[in-house]
Design a protein around this motif. Structure first.
Motif, PDB file in Angstrom:
ATOM      1  N   GLY A 179      -8.692   6.527  -8.125  1.00  0.00           N
ATOM      2  CA  GLY A 179      -9.743   7.411  -8.628  1.00  0.00           C
ATOM      3  C   GLY A 179      -9.393   8.225  -9.862  1.00  0.00           C
ATOM      4  O   GLY A 179     -10.177   9.070 -10.285  1.00  0.00           O
ATOM      5  N   PHE A 180      -8.234   7.986 -10.453  1.00  0.00           N
ATOM      6  CA  PHE A 180      -7.878   8.710 -11.667  1.00  0.00           C
ATOM      7  C   PHE A 180      -8.674   8.185 -12.845  1.00  0.00           C
ATOM      8  O   PHE A 180      -9.003   6.998 -12.907  1.00  0.00           O
ATOM      9  N   LEU A 181      -8.990   9.068 -13.770  1.00  0.00           N
ATOM     10  CA  LEU A 181      -9.701   8.723 -14.994  1.00  0.00           C
ATOM     11  C   LEU A 181      -8.815   9.006 -16.190  1.00  0.00           C
ATOM     12  O   LEU A 181      -8.010   9.934 -16.166  1.00  0.00           O
ATOM     13  N   VAL A 182      -8.990   8.223 -17.238  1.00  0.00           N
ATOM     14  CA  VAL A 182      -8.231   8.462 -18.468  1.00  0.00           C
ATOM     15  C   VAL A 182      -8.761   9.738 -19.103  1.00  0.00           C
ATOM     16  O   VAL A 182      -9.955   9.872 -19.383  1.00  0.00           O
ATOM     17  N   GLY A 213       0.784  -1.232   0.000  1.00  0.00           N
ATOM     18  CA  GLY A 213       0.000   0.000   0.000  1.00  0.00           C
ATOM     19  C   GLY A 213       0.814   1.278   0.000  1.00  0.00           C
ATOM     20  O   GLY A 213       0.257   2.368   0.150  1.00  0.00           O
ATOM     21  N   ILE A 214       2.116   1.162  -0.182  1.00  0.00           N
ATOM     22  CA  ILE A 214       2.971   2.347  -0.129  1.00  0.00           C
ATOM     23  C   ILE A 214       2.663   3.303  -1.277  1.00  0.00           C
ATOM     24  O   ILE A 214       2.529   4.510  -1.076  1.00  0.00           O
ATOM     25  N   ALA A 215       2.533   2.785  -2.492  1.00  0.00           N
ATOM     26  CA  ALA A 215       2.225   3.644  -3.641  1.00  0.00           C
ATOM     27  C   ALA A 215       0.869   4.322  -3.455  1.00  0.00           C
ATOM     28  O   ALA A 215       0.727   5.519  -3.722  1.00  0.00           O
ATOM     29  N   THR A 216      -0.094   3.582  -2.962  1.00  0.00           N
ATOM     30  CA  THR A 216      -1.422   4.157  -2.699  1.00  0.00           C
ATOM     31  C   THR A 216      -1.329   5.265  -1.664  1.00  0.00           C
ATOM     32  O   THR A 216      -1.926   6.330  -1.835  1.00  0.00           O
ATOM     33  N   PHE A 252      -1.135   1.522 -14.098  1.00  0.00           N
ATOM     34  CA  PHE A 252      -2.469   1.855 -14.601  1.00  0.00           C
ATOM     35  C   PHE A 252      -3.536   1.462 -13.567  1.00  0.00           C
ATOM     36  O   PHE A 252      -4.437   2.246 -13.260  1.00  0.00           O
ATOM     37  N   ARG A 253      -3.419   0.260 -13.008  1.00  0.00           N
ATOM     38  CA  ARG A 253      -4.376  -0.188 -11.983  1.00  0.00           C
ATOM     39  C   ARG A 253      -4.275   0.662 -10.718  1.00  0.00           C
ATOM     40  O   ARG A 253      -5.290   0.978 -10.094  1.00  0.00           O
ATOM     41  N   LEU A 254      -3.053   1.040 -10.318  1.00  0.00           N
ATOM     42  CA  LEU A 254      -2.866   1.889  -9.144  1.00  0.00           C
ATOM     43  C   LEU A 254      -3.646   3.189  -9.313  1.00  0.00           C
ATOM     44  O   LEU A 254      -4.400   3.589  -8.426  1.00  0.00           O
TER      45      LEU A 254
END
Length: 125
Positions: free
Chosen positions: A111-114, A71-74, A104-106
């Motif tokens: 909550g990021f959108l393309v 969970g560090i990146a999150t 991409f999954r992270l």
């Protein structure tokens, strides 16, 4: 990374590119902040953040393989989100490749959108 995937980079040249990117981030040439997660004796995760006008842009996100899945990146992304909220930034952007499925999954989980898809090619002579 598209640089790691590019077969024309030899002898870990892509690592030199990222080292230079990190050094220029640390001296604030290309980033305004470098957020770091430490263990007892080493850096285990980091992200670079560029801030301008009313926006934030995540540059690098990296976590030591030994700490992957913790969970560090999150946590780093959530910290960037807090910085953006505190500074009333309109947007947070990040650029990654669809081939980089972990990144991409992270970003999707966070909550990021393309917003845009751009194909980038390396032409070698």
């Amino acid at each position: 990374s598209r640089f790691k995937l590019d077969k024309n980079f030899h002898n870990h040249e892509f690592e030199k590119l990222y080292t230079e990117w990190l050094l220029k981030s640390l001296d604030k040439t290309i980033a305004s902040r470098v957020l770091v997660v430490n263990s007892v004796d080493s850096v285990v995760g980091l992200t670079t953040l560029m801030e301008n006008d009313n926006n934030a842009c995540i540059g690098l996100v990296s976590v030591d393989d030994n700490y992957s899945g913790m969970g560090i990146a999150t946590d780093l992304i959530h910290h960037v989100d807090n910085i953006a909220y505190e500074n009333k930034y309109a947007t947070i952007k990040v650029v990654t490749q669809q081939q980089n499925s972990r990144a991409f999954r992270l970003y999707e989980r966070c909550g990021f959108l393309v917003d845009d898809i751009t194909n980038i090619y390396h032409f070698w002579q």
